[in-house]
Design a protein around this motif. Sequence first.
Motif, PDB file in Angstrom:
ATOM      1  N   UNK A 134     -52.137  29.636 -15.616  1.00  0.00           N
ATOM      2  CA  UNK A 134     -53.001  29.570 -14.431  1.00  0.00           C
ATOM      3  C   UNK A 134     -53.582  30.961 -14.188  1.00  0.00           C
ATOM      4  N   UNK A 135     -54.817  31.054 -13.696  1.00  0.00           N
ATOM      5  CA  UNK A 135     -55.426  32.371 -13.437  1.00  0.00           C
ATOM      6  C   UNK A 135     -54.627  33.259 -12.484  1.00  0.00           C
ATOM      7  N   UNK A 136     -53.774  32.657 -11.657  1.00  0.00           N
ATOM      8  CA  UNK A 136     -52.956  33.451 -10.738  1.00  0.00           C
ATOM      9  C   UNK A 136     -51.812  34.174 -11.447  1.00  0.00           C
ATOM     10  N   UNK A 137     -51.526  33.777 -12.674  1.00  0.00           N
ATOM     11  CA  UNK A 137     -50.445  34.431 -13.414  1.00  0.00           C
ATOM     12  C   UNK A 137     -50.797  35.903 -13.619  1.00  0.00           C
ATOM     13  N   UNK A 138     -49.861  36.810 -13.362  1.00  0.00           N
ATOM     14  CA  UNK A 138     -50.176  38.245 -13.500  1.00  0.00           C
ATOM     15  C   UNK A 138     -50.453  38.687 -14.930  1.00  0.00           C
ATOM     16  N   UNK A 139     -49.998  37.949 -15.916  1.00  0.00           N
ATOM     17  CA  UNK A 139     -50.222  38.339 -17.312  1.00  0.00           C
ATOM     18  C   UNK A 139     -51.677  38.099 -17.700  1.00  0.00           C
ATOM     19  N   UNK A 140     -52.319  39.164 -18.158  1.00  0.00           N
ATOM     20  CA  UNK A 140     -53.722  39.059 -18.569  1.00  0.00           C
ATOM     21  C   UNK A 140     -53.863  38.731 -20.054  1.00  0.00           C
ATOM     22  N   UNK A 141     -52.797  38.875 -20.812  1.00  0.00           N
ATOM     23  CA  UNK A 141     -52.851  38.552 -22.232  1.00  0.00           C
ATOM     24  C   UNK A 141     -51.449  38.195 -22.722  1.00  0.00           C
ATOM     25  N   UNK A 142     -51.348  37.804 -23.976  1.00  0.00           N
ATOM     26  CA  UNK A 142     -50.065  37.354 -24.527  1.00  0.00           C
ATOM     27  C   UNK A 142     -49.035  38.474 -24.557  1.00  0.00           C
ATOM     28  N   UNK A 143     -49.476  39.679 -24.825  1.00  0.00           N
ATOM     29  CA  UNK A 143     -48.557  40.818 -24.882  1.00  0.00           C
ATOM     30  C   UNK A 143     -47.884  41.034 -23.521  1.00  0.00           C
ATOM     31  N   UNK A 144     -48.655  40.964 -22.450  1.00  0.00           N
ATOM     32  CA  UNK A 144     -48.104  41.135 -21.105  1.00  0.00           C
ATOM     33  C   UNK A 144     -47.188  39.964 -20.738  1.00  0.00           C
ATOM     34  N   UNK A 145     -47.561  38.770 -21.131  1.00  0.00           N
ATOM     35  CA  UNK A 145     -46.768  37.585 -20.817  1.00  0.00           C
ATOM     36  C   UNK A 145     -45.383  37.678 -21.461  1.00  0.00           C
ATOM     37  N   UNK A 146     -45.340  38.052 -22.727  1.00  0.00           N
ATOM     38  CA  UNK A 146     -44.064  38.156 -23.437  1.00  0.00           C
ATOM     39  C   UNK A 146     -43.238  39.323 -22.906  1.00  0.00           C
ATOM     40  N   UNK A 147     -43.897  40.415 -22.538  1.00  0.00           N
ATOM     41  CA  UNK A 147     -43.177  41.565 -21.970  1.00  0.00           C
ATOM     42  C   UNK A 147     -42.468  41.158 -20.679  1.00  0.00           C
ATOM     43  N   UNK A 148     -43.159  40.384 -19.830  1.00  0.00           N
ATOM     44  CA  UNK A 148     -42.556  39.927 -18.572  1.00  0.00           C
ATOM     45  C   UNK A 148     -41.403  38.956 -18.843  1.00  0.00           C
ATOM     46  N   UNK A 149     -41.545  38.166 -19.912  1.00  0.00           N
ATOM     47  CA  UNK A 149     -40.514  37.172 -20.242  1.00  0.00           C
ATOM     48  C   UNK A 149     -39.241  37.800 -20.793  1.00  0.00           C
ATOM     49  N   UNK A 150     -39.298  39.069 -21.134  1.00  0.00           N
ATOM     50  CA  UNK A 150     -38.101  39.755 -21.626  1.00  0.00           C
ATOM     51  C   UNK A 150     -37.072  39.926 -20.502  1.00  0.00           C
ATOM     52  N   UNK A 151     -37.559  39.939 -19.258  1.00  0.00           N
ATOM     53  CA  UNK A 151     -36.657  40.163 -18.119  1.00  0.00           C
ATOM     54  C   UNK A 151     -36.532  38.940 -17.203  1.00  0.00           C
ATOM     55  N   UNK A 152     -37.469  38.001 -17.320  1.00  0.00           N
ATOM     56  CA  UNK A 152     -37.444  36.839 -16.448  1.00  0.00           C
ATOM     57  C   UNK A 152     -37.830  35.587 -17.220  1.00  0.00           C
ATOM     58  N   UNK A 153     -37.003  34.568 -17.118  1.00  0.00           N
ATOM     59  CA  UNK A 153     -37.281  33.316 -17.809  1.00  0.00           C
ATOM     60  C   UNK A 153     -38.551  32.650 -17.253  1.00  0.00           C
ATOM     61  N   UNK A 154     -39.215  31.881 -18.073  1.00  0.00           N
ATOM     62  CA  UNK A 154     -40.427  31.185 -17.660  1.00  0.00           C
ATOM     63  C   UNK A 154     -40.361  29.725 -18.118  1.00  0.00           C
ATOM     64  N   UNK A 155     -41.246  28.902 -17.574  1.00  0.00           N
ATOM     65  CA  UNK A 155     -41.341  27.507 -17.993  1.00  0.00           C
ATOM     66  C   UNK A 155     -42.631  27.310 -18.789  1.00  0.00           C
ATOM     67  N   UNK A 156     -42.557  26.422 -19.776  1.00  0.00           N
ATOM     68  CA  UNK A 156     -43.784  26.051 -20.480  1.00  0.00           C
ATOM     69  C   UNK A 156     -43.808  24.538 -20.672  1.00  0.00           C
ATOM     70  N   UNK A 157     -44.988  23.978 -20.519  1.00  0.00           N
ATOM     71  CA  UNK A 157     -45.155  22.546 -20.690  1.00  0.00           C
ATOM     72  C   UNK A 157     -45.758  22.232 -22.042  1.00  0.00           C
ATOM     73  N   UNK A 158     -45.416  21.060 -22.568  1.00  0.00           N
ATOM     74  CA  UNK A 158     -45.964  20.615 -23.849  1.00  0.00           C
ATOM     75  C   UNK A 158     -46.330  19.138 -23.745  1.00  0.00           C
TER      76      UNK A 158
END
Length: 324
Positions: A134-158
């Motif tokens: 979602x555009x509200x997500x603070x991660x602007x790219x995949x690198x930022x998203x994975x960096x944030x996921x190193x410290x906090x779990x996330x959900x993904x839908x398939x």
Amino acid sequence: MMVCLKTTVWALAIGALAIAGLTQPVAAQTYPSQNVTMIVAFPAGGLADIIGRLVSTKLADRLKQSFVVENRGGGGGNIAAKAVAGAAADGYTLLTTTSALAVNHTASKNKGFETSDLRPVAFVAYSPDVLAVHPDNPAKNLKEFIAAAKTKSFTYGSAGPGTGPQIGAEYFFQEVAKVKYVHVPFQGGAPAITAVLGNHVDSIVLTLPPVTPQIRNGKLRGLGVANETRNKAIPDVPTYGEMGFPNVYSGSWVGVFAPAKTPDAVVAKLNAEINAAMKDADALGRLAKAGFDPVVKSVAESNGYFKSEIERWATMVKAVGFSN
């Protein structure tokens, strides 16, 4: 009298063989003589549905017979596959499905059918997987998203457990990125997209086409495509490699299958017609706009490709320990 009897028997035997030999060409000449049902293995709006409806429309125009699309989702594609595997092998019941069929060969222990109960007719299109938020997500790219996921779990839908994008995502998150996450399965791509649009899940991993409109209009932010090169439908979204994760490739094909004992001549005719249909300008334009690359393979090439896909997905399925 004995000689005449033997001669008659031989003549009848030869005649029977001749008739049997003519059966398949005659079947191909008269096929289709009634409506054909195209069972799509996932709900409306998903990857298989987009291609299934395109193929059905083109075949109806070319063969002057109705091709009726029936969506039968569930079971990661297994419900539809089982239905077609058990249908009459006459070319009047076909399956449109995705890489999930190859995945399920290894992953699904109680499918209710064998993969060998189906035969590939044609592979139609291929598209890479995309990770979007979602555009509200603070991660602007995949690198930022994975960096944030190193410290906090996330959900993904398939689009569901055992689908190609889900297995590809599991492999990437577990084996490459090494992050913590929770998978939220849906029955198809459309409900997964609805969930991320409503901020009910943090992200989705799907094959590109159903997500293309939302990324283009800014309702979703594409973080990365799991492909060697960027996709023309969303050229601003970088590849996983550009984001620091080289050699991560995951995507889905869409193919048409028939019951295993469907006559060779009927399969050959369908293969030729599908391949010809997917070469016309209208079909190519629709595929490119949605994020697909066309695939054209003969019957023999399709058989070889499907076998190699079963082996490739088996490696990934075993690596992530998936089964259903």
